[in-house]
Write a protein that holds these residues in place. Structure first.
Motif, PDB file in Angstrom:
ATOM      1  N   VAL A  15      -0.176  -9.460   5.328  1.00 59.13           N
ATOM      2  CA  VAL A  15       0.431  -8.507   6.267  1.00 59.13           C
ATOM      3  C   VAL A  15      -0.595  -7.638   6.976  1.00 59.13           C
ATOM      4  CG1 VAL A  15       2.644  -8.428   5.084  1.00 59.13           C
ATOM      5  CG2 VAL A  15       0.884  -6.769   4.487  1.00 59.13           C
ATOM      6  N   ARG A  16      -1.870  -7.986   6.856  1.00 55.09           N
ATOM      7  CA  ARG A  16      -2.890  -7.168   7.527  1.00 55.09           C
ATOM      8  C   ARG A  16      -2.700  -7.143   9.034  1.00 55.09           C
ATOM      9  NH1 ARG A  16      -6.935  -9.108   3.413  1.00 55.09           N
ATOM     10  NH2 ARG A  16      -6.802  -7.449   1.874  1.00 55.09           N
ATOM     11  N   THR A  17      -2.112  -8.172   9.580  1.00 56.55           N
ATOM     12  CA  THR A  17      -1.852  -8.168  11.026  1.00 56.55           C
ATOM     13  C   THR A  17      -0.587  -7.372  11.351  1.00 56.55           C
ATOM     14  OG1 THR A  17      -0.616 -10.239  10.875  1.00 56.55           O
ATOM     15  CG2 THR A  17      -2.970 -10.401  11.436  1.00 56.55           C
ATOM     16  N   GLY A  18       0.099  -6.914  10.339  1.00 53.74           N
ATOM     17  CA  GLY A  18       1.299  -6.115  10.539  1.00 53.74           C
ATOM     18  C   GLY A  18       1.218  -4.815   9.781  1.00 53.74           C
ATOM     19  N   ARG A  19       0.130  -4.094   9.964  1.00 49.90           N
ATOM     20  CA  ARG A  19      -0.077  -2.898   9.156  1.00 49.90           C
ATOM     21  C   ARG A  19       0.943  -1.807   9.434  1.00 49.90           C
ATOM     22  NH1 ARG A  19      -4.088   1.016  11.143  1.00 49.90           N
ATOM     23  NH2 ARG A  19      -4.170   0.677  13.372  1.00 49.90           N
ATOM     24  N   LEU A  20       1.428  -1.681  10.669  1.00 51.77           N
ATOM     25  CA  LEU A  20       2.475  -0.699  10.944  1.00 51.77           C
ATOM     26  C   LEU A  20       3.747  -1.075  10.186  1.00 51.77           C
ATOM     27  CD1 LEU A  20       3.664   1.748  12.553  1.00 51.77           C
ATOM     28  CD2 LEU A  20       4.467   0.033  14.181  1.00 51.77           C
ATOM     29  N   SER A  21       4.119  -2.332  10.249  1.00 48.40           N
ATOM     30  CA  SER A  21       5.328  -2.788   9.564  1.00 48.40           C
ATOM     31  C   SER A  21       5.206  -2.595   8.057  1.00 48.40           C
ATOM     32  CB  SER A  21       5.606  -4.257   9.881  1.00 48.40           C
ATOM     33  OG  SER A  21       5.920  -4.383  11.252  1.00 48.40           O
ATOM     34  N   PHE A  22       4.025  -2.860   7.495  1.00 47.44           N
ATOM     35  CA  PHE A  22       3.851  -2.661   6.067  1.00 47.44           C
ATOM     36  C   PHE A  22       3.898  -1.173   5.724  1.00 47.44           C
ATOM     37  CE2 PHE A  22       1.573  -2.238   2.051  1.00 47.44           C
ATOM     38  CZ  PHE A  22       2.303  -3.133   1.287  1.00 47.44           C
ATOM     39  N   ALA A  23       3.343  -0.324   6.594  1.00 46.12           N
ATOM     40  CA  ALA A  23       3.398   1.122   6.359  1.00 46.12           C
ATOM     41  C   ALA A  23       4.852   1.593   6.354  1.00 46.12           C
ATOM     42  CB  ALA A  23       2.590   1.870   7.415  1.00 46.12           C
ATOM     43  N   ILE A  24       5.661   1.068   7.264  1.00 46.24           N
ATOM     44  CA  ILE A  24       7.084   1.415   7.303  1.00 46.24           C
ATOM     45  C   ILE A  24       7.766   0.949   6.024  1.00 46.24           C
ATOM     46  CG2 ILE A  24       9.285   0.941   8.460  1.00 46.24           C
ATOM     47  CD1 ILE A  24       7.621   0.753  11.099  1.00 46.24           C
ATOM     48  N   PHE A  25       7.466  -0.272   5.608  1.00 46.49           N
ATOM     49  CA  PHE A  25       8.031  -0.821   4.378  1.00 46.49           C
ATOM     50  C   PHE A  25       7.677   0.066   3.183  1.00 46.49           C
ATOM     51  CE2 PHE A  25       6.914  -3.312   0.603  1.00 46.49           C
ATOM     52  CZ  PHE A  25       8.155  -3.793   0.243  1.00 46.49           C
ATOM     53  N   ALA A  26       6.394   0.423   3.050  1.00 46.41           N
ATOM     54  CA  ALA A  26       5.950   1.240   1.919  1.00 46.41           C
ATOM     55  C   ALA A  26       6.587   2.628   1.958  1.00 46.41           C
ATOM     56  CB  ALA A  26       4.420   1.336   1.917  1.00 46.41           C
ATOM     57  N   LEU A  27       6.662   3.211   3.133  1.00 46.95           N
ATOM     58  CA  LEU A  27       7.302   4.519   3.298  1.00 46.95           C
ATOM     59  C   LEU A  27       8.778   4.445   2.917  1.00 46.95           C
ATOM     60  CD1 LEU A  27       7.615   7.440   4.346  1.00 46.95           C
ATOM     61  CD2 LEU A  27       7.865   6.460   6.635  1.00 46.95           C
ATOM     62  N   ALA A  28       9.473   3.446   3.441  1.00 42.62           N
ATOM     63  CA  ALA A  28      10.908   3.312   3.163  1.00 42.62           C
ATOM     64  C   ALA A  28      11.153   3.117   1.670  1.00 42.62           C
ATOM     65  CB  ALA A  28      11.494   2.144   3.963  1.00 42.62           C
ATOM     66  N   ARG A  29      10.320   2.318   1.033  1.00 43.21           N
ATOM     67  CA  ARG A  29      10.495   2.064  -0.405  1.00 43.21           C
ATOM     68  C   ARG A  29      10.281   3.342  -1.214  1.00 43.21           C
ATOM     69  NH1 ARG A  29       7.021  -2.555  -2.849  1.00 43.21           N
ATOM     70  NH2 ARG A  29       5.418  -1.010  -2.578  1.00 43.21           N
ATOM     71  N   THR A  30       9.255   4.107  -0.878  1.00 37.73           N
ATOM     72  CA  THR A  30       8.974   5.352  -1.581  1.00 37.73           C
ATOM     73  C   THR A  30      10.072   6.379  -1.339  1.00 37.73           C
ATOM     74  OG1 THR A  30       6.598   4.939  -1.407  1.00 37.73           O
ATOM     75  CG2 THR A  30       7.273   7.213  -1.839  1.00 37.73           C
ATOM     76  N   HIS A  31      10.486   6.507  -0.104  1.00 42.63           N
ATOM     77  CA  HIS A  31      11.529   7.467   0.268  1.00 42.63           C
ATOM     78  C   HIS A  31      12.844   7.100  -0.406  1.00 42.63           C
ATOM     79  CE1 HIS A  31      14.012   9.842   3.158  1.00 42.63           C
ATOM     80  NE2 HIS A  31      12.931  10.603   3.172  1.00 42.63           N
ATOM     81  N   ARG A  32      13.172   5.827  -0.396  1.00 38.82           N
ATOM     82  CA  ARG A  32      14.413   5.364  -1.029  1.00 38.82           C
ATOM     83  C   ARG A  32      14.382   5.590  -2.545  1.00 38.82           C
ATOM     84  NH1 ARG A  32      18.590   1.516   0.217  1.00 38.82           N
ATOM     85  NH2 ARG A  32      19.374   0.580  -1.686  1.00 38.82           N
ATOM     86  N   ALA A  33      13.221   5.398  -3.156  1.00 34.49           N
ATOM     87  CA  ALA A  33      13.115   5.607  -4.603  1.00 34.49           C
ATOM     88  C   ALA A  33      13.369   7.072  -4.955  1.00 34.49           C
ATOM     89  CB  ALA A  33      11.740   5.166  -5.105  1.00 34.49           C
ATOM     90  N   TYR A  34      12.803   7.988  -4.173  1.00 37.07           N
ATOM     91  CA  TYR A  34      13.030   9.406  -4.447  1.00 37.07           C
ATOM     92  C   TYR A  34      14.489   9.770  -4.172  1.00 37.07           C
ATOM     93  CZ  TYR A  34      12.601  14.467  -4.505  1.00 37.07           C
ATOM     94  OH  TYR A  34      12.789  15.796  -4.787  1.00 37.07           O
ATOM     95  N   ALA A  35      15.047   9.262  -3.089  1.00 41.25           N
ATOM     96  CA  ALA A  35      16.465   9.505  -2.797  1.00 41.25           C
ATOM     97  C   ALA A  35      17.327   8.986  -3.940  1.00 41.25           C
ATOM     98  CB  ALA A  35      16.861   8.843  -1.477  1.00 41.25           C
TER      99      ALA A  35
END
Length: 168
Positions: free
Chosen positions: A14-34
């Motif tokens: 996913v190195r060619t999709g670093r924005l998409s991976f950042a969104i994925f990682a953010l969403a996963r972290t945010h969802r876990a806390y929620a």
């Protein structure tokens, strides 16, 4: 020794999709806390969306709820059943069509307004802790632009009518 939490590393594919991976990682972290906050209220992820819709307009049909929360039919059905068993709502056949079910909050369900508002406020406080208003506004606008781009992804199909790598 004080260690800084390790940032999630980007896998090679996913190195060619670093924005998409950042969104994925953010969403996963945010969802876990929620999810952690929701468990504190005795709720599962997605149930808060149903409660919020019913707090805004009680007595919706299951079909109306399905259309507004963006969850699949089986998830909504299972969530409503669990919430009914927990005493948060009741379901009754609709007057206009006995096959349709209307969903009504119980007093216990209505009492969830305050705890849900506080849950969202806690999630917001954690999310914006190190951000100023301008950064928040820019992030929200950027997020909305990305959301619309993903929804309208059919515009990026190639001339043959298929999307990249055969994805739809």
């Amino acid at each position: 020794m004080n260690q800084t939490p390790r940032a999630e590393t980007t896998p090679g594919p996913v190195r060619t999709g670093r924005l998409s991976f950042a969104i994925f990682a953010l969403a996963r972290t945010h969802r876990a806390y929620a999810g952690e906050l929701l468990r504190g209220l005795g709720l599962y992820a997605g149930q808060e969306l149903l409660l919020m819709q019913l707090l805004e307009r009680d007595g919706q049909t299951q079909s109306e709820l399905l259309a507004t929360v963006g969850l699949d039919h089986s998830t909504v059905s299972k969530s409503l059943k669990r919430m009914q068993e927990a005493g948060l709502l009741r379901r009754e056949p609709a007057e206009h069509d006995r096959r349709a079910m209307r969903v009504w909050l119980t007093e216990e369900g209505k009492a969830m307004r305050g705890p849900l508002e506080e849950m969202w406020a806690a999630l917001e406080r954690a999310s914006v802790r190190d951000l100023d208003e301008g950064t928040i506004d820019a992030f929200v606008a950027t997020g909305e632009t990305i959301r619309r781009s993903v929804i309208e992804r059919h515009r990026t199909t190639d001339a043959s009518g298929s999307s990249p790598a055969g994805l739809t």
